[in-house]
Write an enzyme that holds these catalytic residues in place. Sequence first.
Site, PDB file in Angstrom:
ATOM      1  N   ASP A  20       0.690  -1.406  -0.279  1.00 30.90           N
ATOM      2  CA  ASP A  20      -0.121  -0.331   0.066  1.00 30.90           C
ATOM      3  C   ASP A  20       0.820   0.756   0.132  1.00 30.90           C
ATOM      4  OD1 ASP A  20      -2.171  -1.487  -0.405  1.00 30.90           O
ATOM      5  OD2 ASP A  20      -2.636  -0.784   1.809  1.00 30.90           O
ATOM      6  N   ARG A  78      -0.233   3.898  17.340  1.00 28.50           N
ATOM      7  CA  ARG A  78      -0.787   5.388  17.062  1.00 28.50           C
ATOM      8  C   ARG A  78      -0.994   6.334  17.374  1.00 28.50           C
ATOM      9  NH1 ARG A  78       0.073   1.378  13.308  1.00 28.50           N
ATOM     10  NH2 ARG A  78      -1.372   0.081  11.860  1.00 28.50           N
ATOM     11  N   ASP A 130      -8.148   2.210  11.967  1.00 26.59           N
ATOM     12  CA  ASP A 130      -6.344   3.481  11.754  1.00 26.59           C
ATOM     13  C   ASP A 130      -6.642   5.276  11.105  1.00 26.59           C
ATOM     14  OD1 ASP A 130      -4.994   1.851  14.267  1.00 26.59           O
ATOM     15  OD2 ASP A 130      -4.362   0.749  11.607  1.00 26.59           O
ATOM     16  N   SER A 164      -3.185 -10.062   6.435  1.00 21.77           N
ATOM     17  CA  SER A 164      -2.851  -8.581   7.192  1.00 21.77           C
ATOM     18  C   SER A 164      -2.586  -8.789   8.251  1.00 21.77           C
ATOM     19  CB  SER A 164      -3.836  -7.739   6.708  1.00 21.77           C
ATOM     20  OG  SER A 164      -3.980  -6.757   6.739  1.00 21.77           O
TER      21      SER A 164
END
Length: 357
Positions: free
Chosen positions: A14, A94, A123, A175
């Site tokens: 990505d 995060r 996210d 993933s």
Amino acid sequence: MKDKVVLAYSGGLDTTAIIPWLKETYDYDVICCCINCGQGEELDGLDERAKLSGASKLYIEDICDEFSEDYIVPCVQAGAVYEHKYLLGTAMARPGIAKKLVEIARKEGAVAICHGATGKGNDQVRFELGIKALAPDMKIIAPWRTWNIQSREEELEYCAKHNIDLPFKKNDSYSRDRNIWHISHEGLELEDPGNEPNYEHLLVLGVTPEKAPDEGEYVTMTFEKGVPTSVNGQKMKVSDIIRKLNELGGKHGIGIVDIVENRVVGMKSRGVYETPGGTILMEAHQQLEELVLDRATMETKKTMADKLAQIVYEGKWFTPLREAVQAFVESTQEYVTGEVKFKLYKGNIIKAGTTSP
């Protein structure tokens, strides 16, 4: 001189595809920033890949100690667990990543920050709330909500068209998100909640309880004011304690959970999480608290644990409420000092004695 954008870069498909897309769409100078929260070998070869894909610079910033001390420890002290099982491995990381992205963007004089989170997940919310809390003026670019690429296959085609040769294959892997605290797995057979996880294929940090040793292993830990300070008599910083517990927990099949969780965006998602060291650390801390805290404090603290788990899961770390809840939790840790002993055996953490001065 071109405007600069800072891209949160993992080196995966990505974020690699996003580099030429940013240049093509906005004519930006792309500065990649990879935040090391303990991904391990996932960081190998990133510099070459980023530059090959068209980035002008790559920062690799190690925040393992900060992540452990400033984000993990407060959640352990609170006993923060989302929906009974999820130990917040991705969610806790995060805010630290968002903070570092803002630091690099300010240092580089960038006009925007870009992330590769999808339009269906948590996210995007966590990154954007964190960035906006620290840099309200900063433009945020989320390609997955705006570009025309619809699948992994199309991403691979896009990269090939831009002469970017990548070691990625079509959908043959989960993933994953990995850091010092955990690794999460989504996709493949896990997409159907009716399927049993293929643990033989899936596990990275440890083994199933069935494959763990037939003999248990005793472990002792010490805490000072709710902060872990040693394992088996060896004093260590928090990040090294987590690494050591990961090794011990992985060996004994600790901390594997299969969850269907409620995402912030209103969807359910199924994932398998491996949190061997984190599961041990949470359990050991709780073992000591049971000895030390009074009934009324424990009762209120349970409510605050749920509240902090929700705050962290929803990406609201940089808020007055998180600060207030954390201040309450810290006040309860004044006497959470002592030693805990337990035995690890085939997925179980069995108490073997607790002392506190």
